[in-house]
Design an enzyme around this catalytic site. Structure first.
Site, PDB file in Angstrom:
ATOM      1  N   CYS A   1       1.190   1.742   4.888  1.00 59.96           N
ATOM      2  CA  CYS A   1       1.043   0.338   4.491  1.00 59.96           C
ATOM      3  C   CYS A   1      -0.383  -0.168   4.670  1.00 59.96           C
ATOM      4  CB  CYS A   1       2.022  -0.553   5.249  1.00 59.96           C
ATOM      5  SG  CYS A   1       3.756  -0.062   5.031  1.00 59.96           S
TER       6      CYS A   1
ATOM      7  N   HIS B   1       8.654   8.223   2.050  1.00 55.05           N
ATOM      8  CA  HIS B   1      10.108   8.253   2.125  1.00 55.05           C
ATOM      9  C   HIS B   1      10.562   9.671   2.409  1.00 55.05           C
ATOM     10  CE1 HIS B   1      10.070   4.211   0.644  1.00 55.05           C
ATOM     11  NE2 HIS B   1       9.686   4.542  -0.572  1.00 55.05           N
TER      12      HIS B   1
ATOM     13  N   GLU C   1       0.837  -1.205   0.000  1.00 58.40           N
ATOM     14  CA  GLU C   1       0.000   0.000   0.000  1.00 58.40           C
ATOM     15  C   GLU C   1       0.876   1.261   0.000  1.00 58.40           C
ATOM     16  OE1 GLU C   1      -3.204   0.201  -0.336  1.00 58.40           O
ATOM     17  OE2 GLU C   1      -3.762  -1.910  -0.166  1.00 58.40           O
TER      18      GLU C   1
END
Length: 235
Positions: free
Chosen positions: A183, A92, A88
């Site tokens: 996620c 970053h 998902e």
């Protein structure tokens, strides 16, 4: 017929190491695809390991749901990419070490579950070197510290050559994760190594990742000869 000798401690496979600084996501993404393509064309080419950081950016896996993105993806100041990895949405940013292995799994084991567990093993061993006890959680991919996710994993494999990889939160600003459901897991928060080791040294952690990755996959590392710009020219 081309045969693939199994990688062992006696027969170490060569791997080209690219230990980079901060590279924007799109450039690194194109570079990865170029490295992967070269190794699908020439399976005997040495593997590659790319380690870097990204400026702030959000990425979605192939089938990731936009329901987990809390901002308007059509009108946003944030960089957002949908890419070919599994999983998902994730985030970053600087202080998060990104590891992109370009490996031909025919020389290791043609099993994606095995490969995911090996990537987790790399992170777990790095945490141990820092006196931290990471853990796996049944049914979920990644690594946790005291219930907080410190490493996310998402991969793409083409003709058994890998790309994408894992992101280890060393000392990032975690506030960017507030804009997503990381996620797609709503009931578990994201953490970092710095929360447990305030003066953690990211340069040392990079060195540990390289050493542990070499051990786990049985690799002989060499300085990368493939320059980023030349690889992009061939993409």
């Amino acid at each position: 017929m081309l045969t693939y000798p199994k990688n062992t401690s006696v027969n170490k496979r060569k791997c080209s190491l690219h230990n980079c600084g901060t590279i924007d996501y799109q450039t690194a993404w194109i570079w990865q695809k170029s490295l992967q393509k070269e190794r699908t064309i020439d399976p005997e080419r040495a593997d590659a390991l790319v380690i870097l950081e990204h400026p702030p950016v959000y990425t979605l896996g192939t089938d990731a749901s936009l329901d987990f993105v809390k901002f308007d993806h059509l009108q946003t100041e944030y960089e957002l990419y949908r890419v070919e990895r599994g999983g998902e949405v994730t985030y970053h940013c600087p202080g998060q070490i990104i590891v992109y292995p370009i490996l031909n799994l025919r020389y290791y084991k043609q099993d994606l579950h095995w490969y995911l567990r090996q990537l987790e093993e790399v992170v777990l061993r790095v945490l141990v070197l820092n006196n931290l006890a990471g853990e796996r959680i049944d049914g979920l991919t990644g690594v946790w510290l005291e219930g907080r996710k410190v490493a996310a994993i998402g991969i793409k494999v083409s003709r058994w050559v890998t790309m994408h990889g894992f992101a280890l939160n060393v000392c990032p600003d975690l506030s960017g994760f507030d804009r997503i459901v990381p996620c797609g897991i709503a009931d578990r928060s994201v953490g970092s190594m710095a929360e447990f080791i305030p003066n953690i040294n990211p340069i040392l952690v990079r060195k540990q990742i390289i050493e542990v990755f070499s051990e786990v996959f049985g690799l002989e590392m060499s300085d990368g000869r493939e320059d980023l710009s030349s690889s992009l020219d061939r993409a």
